[in-house]
Every structure is written in C-alpha cells, then in structure tokens.
Motif scaffolding. Structure first.
Motif, mmCIF file in Angstrom:
data_model
loop_
_atom_site.group_PDB
_atom_site.id
_atom_site.type_symbol
_atom_site.label_atom_id
_atom_site.label_comp_id
_atom_site.label_asym_id
_atom_site.label_seq_id
_atom_site.Cartn_x
_atom_site.Cartn_y
_atom_site.Cartn_z
ATOM 1 N N GLY A 247 0.837 -1.199 0.000
ATOM 2 C CA GLY A 247 0.000 0.000 0.000
ATOM 3 C C GLY A 247 0.868 1.242 0.000
ATOM 4 O O GLY A 247 1.922 1.264 0.645
ATOM 5 N N PHE A 248 0.422 2.258 -0.733
ATOM 6 C CA PHE A 248 1.196 3.493 -0.843
ATOM 7 C C PHE A 248 0.441 4.706 -0.313
ATOM 8 O O PHE A 248 0.764 5.844 -0.635
ATOM 9 C CB PHE A 248 1.626 3.703 -2.301
ATOM 10 N N GLY A 249 -0.561 4.452 0.524
ATOM 11 C CA GLY A 249 -1.247 5.506 1.249
ATOM 12 C C GLY A 249 -1.804 6.581 0.349
ATOM 13 O O GLY A 249 -2.468 6.308 -0.660
ATOM 14 N N SER A 250 -1.509 7.843 0.711
ATOM 15 C CA SER A 250 -2.023 8.984 -0.057
ATOM 16 C C SER A 250 -1.077 9.391 -1.168
ATOM 17 O O SER A 250 -1.309 10.413 -1.830
ATOM 18 C CB SER A 250 -2.260 10.176 0.877
ATOM 19 N N THR A 278 -5.484 -0.035 -2.189
ATOM 20 C CA THR A 278 -5.416 0.926 -3.289
ATOM 21 C C THR A 278 -5.225 2.363 -2.805
ATOM 22 O O THR A 278 -4.699 3.203 -3.545
ATOM 23 C CB THR A 278 -6.679 0.852 -4.151
ATOM 24 N N GLY A 279 -5.651 2.684 -1.573
ATOM 25 C CA GLY A 279 -5.443 4.021 -1.027
ATOM 26 C C GLY A 279 -5.973 5.099 -1.949
ATOM 27 O O GLY A 279 -7.107 5.032 -2.427
ATOM 28 N N VAL A 311 5.026 -3.688 2.274
ATOM 29 C CA VAL A 311 5.609 -2.950 1.151
ATOM 30 C C VAL A 311 4.876 -1.618 1.062
ATOM 31 O O VAL A 311 3.650 -1.582 0.916
ATOM 32 C CB VAL A 311 5.454 -3.725 -0.176
ATOM 33 N N HIS A 312 5.625 -0.517 1.146
ATOM 34 C CA HIS A 312 4.957 0.788 1.197
ATOM 35 C C HIS A 312 5.887 1.888 0.710
ATOM 36 O O HIS A 312 7.015 1.634 0.273
ATOM 37 C CB HIS A 312 4.456 1.071 2.619
ATOM 38 N N VAL A 330 9.566 -3.320 3.043
ATOM 39 C CA VAL A 330 10.168 -3.038 1.749
ATOM 40 C C VAL A 330 9.640 -1.679 1.322
ATOM 41 O O VAL A 330 8.426 -1.483 1.251
ATOM 42 C CB VAL A 330 9.809 -4.104 0.693
ATOM 43 N N VAL A 331 10.549 -0.748 1.049
ATOM 44 C CA VAL A 331 10.128 0.626 0.799
ATOM 45 C C VAL A 331 10.459 1.048 -0.625
ATOM 46 O O VAL A 331 11.600 0.931 -1.074
ATOM 47 C CB VAL A 331 10.785 1.603 1.798
ATOM 48 N N ARG A 332 9.436 1.526 -1.310
ATOM 49 C CA ARG A 332 9.600 2.176 -2.608
ATOM 50 C C ARG A 332 9.280 3.661 -2.387
ATOM 51 O O ARG A 332 8.144 4.086 -2.499
ATOM 52 C CB ARG A 332 8.652 1.557 -3.630
#
Length: 406
Positions: A247-250, A278-279, A311-312, A330-332
C-alpha cells in the motif's frame, strides 16, 4: 488545561494530533482540535471537540493528482485565496480561551494564533524539519548532499514556507491585529519550543540538539478493538500463510497500472500471497488471481501484525505502524521525506535497500526474499518501540509549557 491543537494536511498529519487530543482528554484536560473539515467525523468518533477548517486546498490537491504539470500549474493560481480562507478560519480560533497552542507547521498560522492569545506555542513535528544538525541532511532536501553540507540543507524548510510569507504577514495584521514584530514561521520553530513526535529508536537525537528537541515517541491512536474486518479480508488471511501487504497511502504515481503490474508479478515470483490497499490511487488493479486480495484500506494496527512483509512508500505514519507490528518492510520511496525514512529503516536492519527508480517485478521479488530474513530484527525493534508512550510524554511537556505561563 485548555490546549488548542491545530493540524492541517492529510490523515497522516491529523491523526497523530487526534491521538494527542485523546491523551489530553484522558489526563483530565479539555483539548480542542482544529483541522480540515473532512476529519470532523473521525474526531467525533473519539469524542474530541473539533473545529473545522477550510479544506479547499486539499480538495484541489486531490483533484489534480496524476493529471500532469499543466493541471498543477493551473491549480496553483487558486492557492493563495484558498490559503487566506484557511488562515481566516484559524484567526477565528483566537476568540476561544486556550492555555497553550500545539500546531503542525503546515497550518502556517498556528504560532500567530498563540501570539494573539498571549499563550505559549509548541510546534508538533512528526518528522525533523527545523532544528538543524550536521549529523544528517534535512529529510525533505531533494538530494543527498555531501556531509559538510548537511547543516545547510536544513534551510529548505524556510524556503518551502517563503512563497506564502507575504500572505501570512498581511493576514497576521489584518485578521489578528498584530502590527509589529513579524517573525517567519521557520525562525519561530527553530528558536521556540518543539515536540518531536517520532521514536528515538527510529531516529535518536543527534549530538548538539538540546534536551527539549529529543524525540519523545510516536503519537499513536490506541488499537481499535471494535473494528471488525470485512468477511472477505478475514477469510483471505485465514486461507494460508501470512501475505505481504502492499500500500502506498495517499501517494500517487504517474502510471498506477505499471506499478500494479510490477507488484503483482513481483509477489508471484516470490511465491507470496498479497493484500493490495489501493489508497488514493497509486495502485489500480483490475482482475487479480485468487492469491491476491484488493481492498481500499484497513487499519494498520489491525492488519500489519497479520502480514509477513509490509511494502509501502515510506511515509512516517506507515513506518511507525510497521515498526510497532514487528514486520520487515520493503520501501519504494516516492517523494518528500520518504527516501530519508527508507534509508533509516535499511540502516536499522528491518528493510532491505530502498527500491529507488523504476520498480520491476524481479527487484521486488528479491527484496521480499531479503526482507523475510529481517523478521527477527523487526520483532526485536517492535518491543522497544511498543514500550514507548509518546502521547503521555507530550501531555507532560504541554502541561509544563502551559504551567510556566502562570
């Protein structure tokens, strides 16, 4: 004590202030939280007195996300009048009795409301922004400078505020009636009182910071024991091994379909089931396999302890939730302070190297495999972070600050 809390921004900016308000209530105080109107139902659910502020600017930001540079430039022309209306809403707060003001710097008006009221002001910082150090660069500096330039990089916070300074100066005079002695917000924070609301186990105070600047711990909402997961989420979690969370939040990207395809294929290559949140649209899946579940969102404090890897994007709110859950990350990173926290997590041994640049399925699969080996370190760090109580520490500091006035 009647603390006035002012926060502006996304949910990641406002929810920690709501957690602080709940802590103040529990300690017998009478806090008021002023924040964008969209968060009124959230505050009402926790019994916190709430004053709505204009959220036009944030609605505008939502509307132009992913629409390109031209849309962003067109929207920027509307920002100044919207900012003035947001500031005017804050000026109205000066009609309320308060003993102390705790403000998010994004509010831009917080310290001047305190000045009008004649009460102490505390900047509530969720990331390091204004107290300089040579130990590391400003988290929002766009590139990693050579070490000798670390301290100079901290001037970037003042540069971010500078385009709005004339509007703030005029508002301070016209709406608050404060004629002389204008000091830019960045200088007020740097020379005033600050609450650094992150875990010292994530980022300890560097040498040279005064004791008042030492981080006191995350401002975390208590676990929501009344939240019940949708049946399909509970069923999916019970079906097999803990999945990875993605998830990639906002945050958003220019090509959500491409990112989603890489995520799905990366999880498949790693042999992992996945929950995709999906955020605000960074992920846009269509049809997915049976070993993937798509949701819009779920409380991190409930979901992350039930996954194998998170993963975020590296936003500090998600970082905090994953640290407390004791899961490797795991960070992107996409923008802002996210690369800073991604590097920090890697340094602490709870995340592999950040996935900068174009995310490919192969790179994500390798990162997921590496992350699984970091689970013992993540669980150990969770014990330290979970023992902290940043809200209680902040309540004590606020009480001391308000008490020093009398």
């Amino acid at each position: 004590m009647r603390p006035l809390l002012i926060s502006v921004g996304s949910r990641g900016d406002v929810q920690p202030f709501l957690a602080l308000a709940r802590g103040l209530l529990a300690a017998g105080h009478r806090p008021v939280l002023a924040a964008p109107r969209r968060f009124q139902p959230l505050a009402a659910g926790y019994g916190v007195e709430f004053v709505p502020l204009s959220d036009e600017m944030f609605t505008l930001q939502d509307s132009v996300k992913g629409q390109g540079v031209r849309a962003a430039i067109t929207a920027a022309r509307s920002v100044r009048p919207m900012l003035r209306r947001l500031l005017d809403d804050q000026a109205a707060l000066a009609a309320r009795p308060a003993d102390v003001v705790v403000y998010h710097p994004k509010s831009l008006g917080g310290p001047y409301v305190a000045e009008k009221l004649g009460v102490p002001a505390l900047a509530g910082l969720l990331i390091p922004l204004y107290v300089p150090t040579s130990a590391f660069p400003s988290p929002i500096f766009p590139v990693r400078p050579p070490g000798p330039l670390n301290r100079a990089s901290w001037r970037v916070a003042a540069a971010v505020e500078a385009p709005y300074r004339s509007t703030i100066r005029r508002w301070r005079t016209e709406a608050l009636g404060l004629q002389d002695g204008f000091t830019p917000l960045a200088d007020l924070v740097k020379t005033g009182s600050v609450l650094h609301a992150w875990s010292p186990h994530l980022l300890p105070a560097p040498a040279g910071w005064p004791p008042s600047a030492r981080p006191i711990g995350f401002w975390t909402m208590p676990a929501n024991d009344t939240w019940n997961p949708p049946e399909r989420l509970a069923h999916f979690l019970d079906q097999g091994e803990p999945p990875v969370y993605v998830g990639f939040g906002s945050s958003s990207t220019g090509d959500p379909e491409l990112l989603t395809a890489a995520v799905l294929e990366g999880a498949r290559l790693a042999g992992r089931r996945a929950v995709l949140a999906t955020g605000w649209g960074a992920l846009r899946p269509g049809a997915v396999a049976d070993d993937v579940l798509v949701i819009e969102e779920a409380p991190h404090d409930w979901l992350l302890p039930r996954v194998a890897v998170a993963v975020h994007h590296g936003g500090v709110g998600t970082v905090a939730a994953a640290l407390r859950a004791g899961v490797p990350q795991v960070v992107r990173p996409l923008l802002g302070d996210q690369p800073f926290w991604a590097d920090r997590l890697h340094h602490l041994g709870v995340a592999p190297e950040p996935l900068r640049g174009r995310l490919t399925a192969a790179r994500l699969a390798a990162a997921l495999e590496n992350a699984a080996e970091l689970a013992p370190t993540a669980r150990m760090l969770a014990g330290h972070v979970g023992a902290e109580d940043g809200v209680t520490a902040a309540v004590a500091r606020i009480a001391d600050c308000a008490g020093s006035r009398t």
